[in-house]
Write a protein that holds these residues in place. Sequence first.
Motif, mmCIF file in Angstrom:
data_model
loop_
_atom_site.group_PDB
_atom_site.id
_atom_site.type_symbol
_atom_site.label_atom_id
_atom_site.label_comp_id
_atom_site.label_asym_id
_atom_site.label_seq_id
_atom_site.Cartn_x
_atom_site.Cartn_y
_atom_site.Cartn_z
ATOM 1 N N VAL A 140 0.856 -1.186 0.000
ATOM 2 C CA VAL A 140 0.000 0.000 0.000
ATOM 3 C C VAL A 140 0.895 1.239 0.000
ATOM 4 N N MET A 141 0.578 2.197 -0.895
ATOM 5 C CA MET A 141 1.274 3.490 -0.918
ATOM 6 C C MET A 141 0.227 4.590 -0.775
ATOM 7 N N VAL A 142 0.437 5.488 0.205
ATOM 8 C CA VAL A 142 -0.538 6.552 0.479
ATOM 9 C C VAL A 142 0.172 7.867 0.783
ATOM 10 N N ASP A 143 -0.592 8.947 0.653
ATOM 11 C CA ASP A 143 -0.159 10.282 1.068
ATOM 12 C C ASP A 143 -1.090 10.729 2.197
ATOM 13 N N PRO A 144 -0.589 10.840 3.432
ATOM 14 C CA PRO A 144 -1.440 11.270 4.544
ATOM 15 C C PRO A 144 -1.577 12.790 4.641
ATOM 16 N N ASP A 145 -0.923 13.513 3.735
ATOM 17 C CA ASP A 145 -0.875 14.978 3.821
ATOM 18 C C ASP A 145 -1.646 15.658 2.685
ATOM 19 N N ALA A 146 -2.733 15.039 2.242
ATOM 20 C CA ALA A 146 -3.517 15.622 1.150
ATOM 21 C C ALA A 146 -4.689 16.431 1.717
ATOM 22 N N PRO A 147 -4.873 17.652 1.259
ATOM 23 C CA PRO A 147 -4.026 18.376 0.310
ATOM 24 C C PRO A 147 -2.791 19.011 0.939
ATOM 25 N N ARG A 149 -0.279 19.071 4.916
ATOM 26 C CA ARG A 149 -0.083 18.476 6.241
ATOM 27 C C ARG A 149 -0.866 19.235 7.310
ATOM 28 N N THR A 150 -1.072 20.515 7.085
ATOM 29 C CA THR A 150 -1.848 21.305 8.045
ATOM 30 C C THR A 150 -3.353 21.181 7.827
ATOM 31 N N ASP A 151 -3.742 20.666 6.670
ATOM 32 C CA ASP A 151 -5.165 20.495 6.355
ATOM 33 C C ASP A 151 -5.367 19.168 5.628
ATOM 34 N N PRO A 152 -5.201 18.034 6.327
ATOM 35 C CA PRO A 152 -5.229 16.708 5.676
ATOM 36 C C PRO A 152 -6.633 16.142 5.506
ATOM 37 N N ARG A 153 -7.536 16.948 4.980
ATOM 38 C CA ARG A 153 -8.930 16.504 4.870
ATOM 39 C C ARG A 153 -9.121 15.387 3.858
ATOM 40 N N MET A 154 -8.114 15.180 2.963
ATOM 41 C CA MET A 154 -8.206 14.090 1.993
ATOM 42 C C MET A 154 -7.319 12.899 2.373
ATOM 43 N N LYS A 155 -6.866 12.856 3.598
ATOM 44 C CA LYS A 155 -6.094 11.725 4.110
ATOM 45 C C LYS A 155 -6.993 10.479 4.120
ATOM 46 N N TYR A 156 -6.527 9.374 3.670
ATOM 47 C CA TYR A 156 -5.289 9.062 2.983
ATOM 48 C C TYR A 156 -5.537 9.119 1.478
ATOM 49 N N TRP A 157 -4.638 9.763 0.745
ATOM 50 C CA TRP A 157 -4.720 9.717 -0.711
ATOM 51 C C TRP A 157 -4.068 8.425 -1.163
ATOM 52 N N ARG A 158 -4.839 7.591 -1.826
ATOM 53 C CA ARG A 158 -4.385 6.252 -2.197
ATOM 54 C C ARG A 158 -3.625 6.310 -3.531
ATOM 55 N N PRO A 188 2.154 16.610 -5.213
ATOM 56 C CA PRO A 188 1.710 17.533 -4.161
ATOM 57 C C PRO A 188 1.338 18.894 -4.747
ATOM 58 N N PRO A 189 0.257 19.523 -4.260
ATOM 59 C CA PRO A 189 -0.152 20.827 -4.785
ATOM 60 C C PRO A 189 0.833 21.934 -4.418
ATOM 61 N N PRO A 190 0.800 23.035 -5.148
ATOM 62 C CA PRO A 190 1.676 24.173 -4.818
ATOM 63 C C PRO A 190 1.370 24.729 -3.424
ATOM 64 N N THR A 191 2.402 25.274 -2.825
ATOM 65 C CA THR A 191 2.319 25.988 -1.530
ATOM 66 C C THR A 191 1.788 25.124 -0.388
ATOM 67 N N THR A 192 1.879 23.814 -0.517
ATOM 68 C CA THR A 192 1.416 22.934 0.574
ATOM 69 C C THR A 192 2.577 22.286 1.317
ATOM 70 N N GLY A 193 3.787 22.682 0.985
ATOM 71 C CA GLY A 193 4.948 22.164 1.704
ATOM 72 C C GLY A 193 5.264 20.719 1.371
ATOM 73 N N LEU A 194 6.084 20.135 2.189
ATOM 74 C CA LEU A 194 6.499 18.750 1.981
ATOM 75 C C LEU A 194 5.359 17.779 2.303
ATOM 76 N N HIS A 195 5.222 16.769 1.435
ATOM 77 C CA HIS A 195 4.260 15.692 1.663
ATOM 78 C C HIS A 195 5.026 14.405 1.970
ATOM 79 N N ARG A 196 4.439 13.578 2.809
ATOM 80 C CA ARG A 196 4.995 12.255 3.092
ATOM 81 C C ARG A 196 4.324 11.227 2.177
ATOM 82 N N TYR A 197 5.147 10.432 1.534
ATOM 83 C CA TYR A 197 4.622 9.339 0.702
ATOM 84 C C TYR A 197 5.038 8.043 1.375
#
Length: 255
Positions: A140-147, A149-158, A188-197
């Motif tokens: 499984v590969m996911v992004d828990p920081d969508a969109p 890290r400060t607003d992860p309302r789309m966690k987990y992005w599969r 990762p979208p612009p201006t959202t900082g580093l994302h964890r994959y």
Amino acid sequence: MKDEHRAVIKCHTTTKDSAQQMPVTVPMKMGAVALFLCLLAAALWLGLTMTIPESSGGGGNPGGGNPGGGNPGGNGCVPTSLPTAEVGLCGKLEVFYMELGNISCKIIPKCNLYRQKITTLPQPIVKFPTAIDGAQYLLVMVDPDAPSRTDPRMKYWRHWVVSNITAADIKAGNIRGNVITDYQPPTPPPTTGLHRYQFFVYLQGDRVISISTKDNRNRGAWNLQKFLKDHNLQNHETSTQFMTEHDGAWPPPAF
């Protein structure tokens, strides 16, 4: 006796004449040789000054880069290690991308356009060297920081889900089996900082893994915990993650 005397006189005269000519002819010949040697030395020096700049300044491995693994760059442009606070998921899982090599527990650098390139690269090679022979695994590969890290309302992005992976395949980095969710590169979208994959490997056993058509229609806001509970999957066998952020002109995903 007279003839011998004349011969001696003639020989003496010739020798005397030659001695008188030597100061004139020998220096001329020596001067010509010296001039030729000077011209030859100048030509050699000119040749050296033209070639030395091309071969100096570097040694090492010209051209940099090492597609398919190894040390990337060659010009000091390499992924850096995650900060200590982010290494909790760093297990025995290796993740290789073309040009970048193994980026397990690394931050993708901005140089060499790596943050742009990773958004279009094909699926990585994922290796679990200590997989149990004869076992079957789920990746499984996911992004828990969508969109973000400060607003992860789309966690987990599969990003990727593959079941029925044999131990031999995952040891070799050949991720094949039942592809439940096709691989999607990090975007990762612009201006959202580093994302964890994040990558998780589970011991599947004889379980049949699936995602409902409804859940598989959208990648975002995937309930990973419910998925694991529904399939009676316990703690992951191994895991890792890398981090990157938006950089460049590629279009971000719509959330």
